[in-house]
Write an enzyme that holds these catalytic residues in place. Sequence first.
Site, PDB file in Angstrom:
ATOM      1  N   CYS A   1       0.816  -1.221   0.000  1.00  0.00           N
ATOM      2  CA  CYS A   1       0.000   0.000   0.000  1.00  0.00           C
ATOM      3  C   CYS A   1       0.845   1.265   0.000  1.00  0.00           C
ATOM      4  O   CYS A   1       1.479   1.608   1.006  1.00  0.00           O
ATOM      5  CB  CYS A   1      -0.937   0.005   1.203  1.00  0.00           C
ATOM      6  SG  CYS A   1      -2.160   1.336   1.145  1.00  0.00           S
TER       7      CYS A   1
ATOM      8  N   CYS B   1      -1.037   4.054  -7.123  1.00  0.00           N
ATOM      9  CA  CYS B   1      -1.672   3.147  -6.162  1.00  0.00           C
ATOM     10  C   CYS B   1      -1.614   1.733  -6.725  1.00  0.00           C
ATOM     11  O   CYS B   1      -2.040   1.511  -7.858  1.00  0.00           O
ATOM     12  CB  CYS B   1      -3.128   3.571  -5.941  1.00  0.00           C
ATOM     13  SG  CYS B   1      -4.102   2.430  -4.949  1.00  0.00           S
TER      14      CYS B   1
END
Length: 247
Positions: free
Chosen positions: A63, A181
């Site tokens: 992440c 992302c």
Amino acid sequence: METEIPAMLDERPELYGESFTFHSSRMRMQSVTEEELERMDEQSEDCATLLSDARCDVIAYACLIGIMAQGPGYHEESEAKLRERTVENDGDAPVVTSAGALVRALDRLEADRVALIAPYVEELTRTVIDYFESGGVEVVDYETLECPDNLEVAELDQRNLVDVADGLNTDDADALVLSSCVQMPSLAAVQAAEDRFGLPVFSAATATTYEILDELGLSTQVPGAGRLLDGGLNEGSERTVPTAADD
């Protein structure tokens, strides 16, 4: 992370004769908010310990915003403390974070000015921008897709990314981050965007793949995944070409 990185490693030339295994340990996070990201990151050390039970050769923390939300430069602290957990478990393994991989990719590409696309709400995208700029990288333009639901981020249609990038001012950019992302799909659009804009185009996932391969001592070549993974950035350094299946 669990779709694009295996896809890239599967696309590597057959001459390398490689075989990879993948192991995962999840941290809970449903809504992409600062509060949930902080709680998620607190789980990372236990996850590193669990993965080191499998004696992995390299561990990747997926992440990006989970790291960047903790403050500028946090990727270095995270990578160090997670590796220490593997050492304590007698399963020493290098740790790369997608945030650190993205930052270091900018350095490898000698990119001081970038344009980027992020799926986050405006506040979190500003966090990404501040993280880059604290390291001396200027974000010349950006687009944020305002998608706070983590599962919805994974369902965003990557076929739209080139059109989204068309709306960015890339005239002064040295590179384009097509997806900041690892949850937002982009792999199928990376090479198309690079061909259109004439800039190095990469993503959190391609940057993480580069570092996984580099930590394994392998060539960083993945066909059709942009300049970062064309194999040229580590030419001249010693690399081991495996002759048998490697995990």
